[in-house]
Design a protein around this motif. Sequence first.
Motif, short mmCIF file in Angstrom:
data_model
loop_
_atom_site.label_atom_id
_atom_site.label_comp_id
_atom_site.label_asym_id
_atom_site.label_seq_id
_atom_site.Cartn_x
_atom_site.Cartn_y
_atom_site.Cartn_z
N UNK A 1 25.60 27.70 21.58
CA UNK A 1 25.99 28.88 21.77
C UNK A 1 27.35 29.19 21.65
N UNK A 2 27.82 30.33 20.84
CA UNK A 2 28.90 30.61 20.57
C UNK A 2 29.56 31.43 21.72
N UNK A 3 30.86 31.14 22.34
CA UNK A 3 31.48 31.94 23.05
C UNK A 3 32.85 32.54 22.48
N UNK A 4 33.45 32.04 21.35
CA UNK A 4 34.45 32.67 20.86
C UNK A 4 34.85 32.39 19.70
N UNK A 5 36.20 32.72 19.02
CA UNK A 5 36.52 32.38 17.77
C UNK A 5 38.05 31.83 17.80
N UNK A 6 38.20 30.86 16.99
CA UNK A 6 39.64 30.52 16.99
C UNK A 6 40.28 30.71 15.55
N UNK A 7 41.24 31.23 15.30
CA UNK A 7 41.75 31.68 13.97
C UNK A 7 42.57 30.68 13.11
N UNK A 8 42.62 29.39 13.77
CA UNK A 8 43.13 28.52 13.18
C UNK A 8 42.72 26.82 13.79
N UNK A 9 42.92 25.90 13.06
CA UNK A 9 42.33 24.52 13.50
C UNK A 9 43.35 24.16 14.47
N UNK A 10 42.92 23.83 15.72
CA UNK A 10 43.74 23.42 16.96
C UNK A 10 43.82 21.79 16.78
N UNK A 11 44.89 21.37 16.36
CA UNK A 11 45.22 20.06 16.15
C UNK A 11 45.57 19.49 17.32
N UNK A 12 45.15 18.20 17.59
CA UNK A 12 45.72 17.35 18.76
C UNK A 12 46.43 15.85 18.27
N UNK A 13 47.45 15.82 18.51
CA UNK A 13 48.31 14.70 18.34
C UNK A 13 49.20 14.11 19.38
N UNK A 14 49.85 12.93 18.91
CA UNK A 14 50.89 12.16 19.97
C UNK A 14 52.16 12.88 20.27
N UNK A 15 52.24 13.94 19.12
CA UNK A 15 53.57 14.76 19.25
C UNK A 15 53.88 15.37 20.52
N UNK A 16 55.13 15.62 20.75
CA UNK A 16 55.83 16.31 21.93
C UNK A 16 54.86 17.60 22.28
N UNK A 17 54.29 18.23 21.45
CA UNK A 17 53.64 19.61 21.54
C UNK A 17 52.65 19.62 20.42
#
Length: 214
Positions: free
Chosen positions: A28-44
């Motif tokens: 079930x679709x609940x929303x839309x993201x305009x970009x790829x939300x990356x996850x990394x070991x960077x500070x942010x």
Amino acid sequence: MDSSIVADSRIIDHYTPYKQKLDAEMNRVIGISDQYLTHSRASESLMGNFFADALLWKGKQLDPDVQASFSTKGGIRAELKAGDITIGSMFQIMPFENVVSILTLHGADMLRWADYMAKTGGQPAGGIKLVVKDDKVVEFLVQGKPVDPDAKYKLVTYDYLANGGDYVTCFDDVIARQDYKQLIRETLIEYVSDLTKQGKHIQAQLDGRVQITK
């Protein structure tokens, strides 16, 4: 077990309707993201900021005095692709049954929290600005103001970290703690759904809330 074992059609007939219902809910679709939300070991990271912002949003709903939010990189288990956001994607991000915890802390313990983030290369957080140079905190603001060691602050996180998980030791002397039945995964679903109701997409940004330099 191998292909020589024939599936029991009675069992398949029994669980198929439940599987279909579960699949429909997960897709079930609940929303839309305009970009790829990356996850990394960077500070942010984009994923970390999205997660912390959702946590802060729910924390303020539960207690308007909440000023900051906190997760760890290890607690976020997936990235978020651009496009349609489903219930299933929220389960991938937070597959654990962790619940929301709101802690009341001395300012001195907030500073210990900042030191923890500095020593671990930054962690997902909301409502703050943290600047670290050579592993030392040079600036730490909560809601735009320097932390007063003698003041009291409210921080929203989840029970695993409040209990000292991920080697978090700065919450060992809290003034007060309130655990809620609200699952973190439910918080993410509600946050995205609320944005959708407002006609908004997920638009996480790297805003410099955690800056670490050598």
